[in-house]
Enzyme design. Structure first.
Site, mmCIF file in Angstrom:
data_model
loop_
_atom_site.group_PDB
_atom_site.id
_atom_site.type_symbol
_atom_site.label_atom_id
_atom_site.label_comp_id
_atom_site.label_asym_id
_atom_site.label_seq_id
_atom_site.Cartn_x
_atom_site.Cartn_y
_atom_site.Cartn_z
ATOM 1 N N ASP A 11 0.859 -1.187 0.000
ATOM 2 C CA ASP A 11 0.000 0.000 0.000
ATOM 3 C C ASP A 11 0.894 1.235 0.000
ATOM 4 O OD1 ASP A 11 -2.280 1.665 0.200
ATOM 5 O OD2 ASP A 11 -2.100 1.740 2.371
ATOM 6 N N SER A 12 0.277 2.368 -0.316
ATOM 7 C CA SER A 12 0.987 3.640 -0.286
ATOM 8 C C SER A 12 1.346 4.040 1.141
ATOM 9 C CB SER A 12 0.105 4.731 -0.906
ATOM 10 O OG SER A 12 -1.109 4.819 -0.188
ATOM 11 N N TYR A 43 -0.278 8.556 -2.284
ATOM 12 C CA TYR A 43 -0.162 8.412 -3.744
ATOM 13 C C TYR A 43 -1.204 9.264 -4.467
ATOM 14 C CZ TYR A 43 2.847 4.172 -3.519
ATOM 15 O OH TYR A 43 3.865 3.277 -3.330
ATOM 16 N N CYS A 74 -4.244 -0.815 -2.396
ATOM 17 C CA CYS A 74 -4.302 0.639 -2.541
ATOM 18 C C CYS A 74 -5.170 0.951 -3.753
ATOM 19 C CB CYS A 74 -2.882 1.184 -2.737
ATOM 20 S SG CYS A 74 -2.774 2.934 -3.147
ATOM 21 N N ASN A 75 -6.259 1.675 -3.537
ATOM 22 C CA ASN A 75 -7.160 2.011 -4.644
ATOM 23 C C ASN A 75 -6.448 2.829 -5.719
ATOM 24 O OD1 ASN A 75 -10.253 1.419 -3.821
ATOM 25 N ND2 ASN A 75 -9.069 1.901 -2.014
ATOM 26 N N THR A 76 -5.655 3.802 -5.291
ATOM 27 C CA THR A 76 -4.973 4.687 -6.245
ATOM 28 C C THR A 76 -3.983 3.902 -7.104
ATOM 29 O OG1 THR A 76 -5.168 6.488 -4.640
ATOM 30 C CG2 THR A 76 -3.654 6.828 -6.460
ATOM 31 N N CYS A 184 -10.561 4.312 -0.512
ATOM 32 C CA CYS A 184 -9.143 4.351 -0.139
ATOM 33 C C CYS A 184 -8.983 3.396 1.032
ATOM 34 C CB CYS A 184 -8.744 5.773 0.270
ATOM 35 S SG CYS A 184 -7.102 5.902 1.006
ATOM 36 N N HIS A 186 -7.058 3.386 3.430
ATOM 37 C CA HIS A 186 -6.824 4.055 4.714
ATOM 38 C C HIS A 186 -8.138 4.362 5.452
ATOM 39 C CE1 HIS A 186 -2.773 4.825 3.148
ATOM 40 N NE2 HIS A 186 -2.415 5.308 4.320
#
Length: 263
Positions: A11-12, A43, A74-76, A184, A186
């Site tokens: 993940d970011s 990100y 991580c979605n991004t 996201c 997070h």
């Protein structure tokens, strides 16, 4: 034996541990290696090229560590880099996208909210998914600006975090949403705070369980499910401070290792 190698997750930052928890619940005997690229978080405000470059770096680090499958938690990173990763590497790669489909199919008010990063909301993959499922639905898309750094710092109940959440959720409440999609990895750490701000009629959806089930499904299809029934090796690496990881994973403290590592 390949099937007894670990699942790799990146993940970011630390948010993807919300995905890791679901995977560990679903597959309790699987060894896992989690990379938190907190040094480069968030990100969401980076260019697609930069996000892809970081995703490649993380993927190669996990491959070098001997992983049998990689979850992009991580979605991004998924919405910007998953196609490149799958075209480049033979290892099975699972991504995470905002759960727009279930929200759009189940809404009664015809209005749903999506809280995500700029990098996710502006990506081609997100746009295509959104277009496919939300033709007859009103969608309130809000960039969760400023939330990721606060979660990375462990400031879940900080007045600044609550203030930002209020600001981001206000347009959704005004639009009478009945589903809120967390886009996201997070953001699930803020579900208690979000619930306090939203009407009780709003259902919150995140992608953790769906990703865990997909991970099990892909491992099964590739004959890669671990045969071990002993205590798994659960390793976490971050290229920043370990404090927030220790805080978010405190209930697993006796079962995991957390280290600072350059990757």
């Amino acid at each position: 034996m390949l099937k007894n190698k670990p699942i790799g997750i990146f993940d970011s930052g630390v948010g993807g541990t919300s995905i890791w928890k679901e995977i560990h619940k679903q597959l309790p005997f699987e060894d896992t290696i989690f990379l938190a690229d907190s040094k480069n978080a968030p990100y969401g405000d980076k260019s697609s090229e930069e996000i892809t470059k970081l995703s490649v770096k993380n993927t190669e680090a996990l491959i070098k560590l001997g992983c049998k499958l990689i979850v992009v938690a991580c979605n991004t990173a998924t919405t910007n880099a998953i196609r490149t990763l799958r075209a480049t590497y033979e290892i099975p790669i699972i991504g995470i996208e905002p759960a727009i489909k279930p929200a759009a199919l189940q809404t009664k008010t015809g209005s749903i909210g999506i809280l995500a990063t700029k990098g996710t909301l502006s990506s081609a993959l997100f746009h295509a998914t959104s277009q496919e499922f939300t033709k007859d639905v009103s969608v309130v898309e809000i960039i969760g600006e400023g939330l990721v750094p606060l979660i990375e710092a462990g400031k879940l109940d900080d007045p600044k975090t609550i203030g930002l959440l209020k600001k981001h959720l206000l347009p959704m409440i005004a639009a009478k949403i009945d589903y809120l999609v967390l886009g996201c990895s997070h953001y699930p750490y803020l579900i208690p705070q979000i619930k306090n701000l939203l009407p009780p009629t709003v259902t919150i959806i995140d992608s953790g369980l769906a990703v865990a089930k997909q991970t099990e499904s892909i491992l099964t299809a590739h004959h890669l499910l671990s045969e071990k029934t002993t205590k798994p090796l659960l390793q976490f690496y971050t290229n920043a401070e370990t404090t927030t990881l220790q805080f978010l994973l405190k209930e697993y403290a006796s079962d995991i290792t957390i280290e600072k590592k350059v990757f």
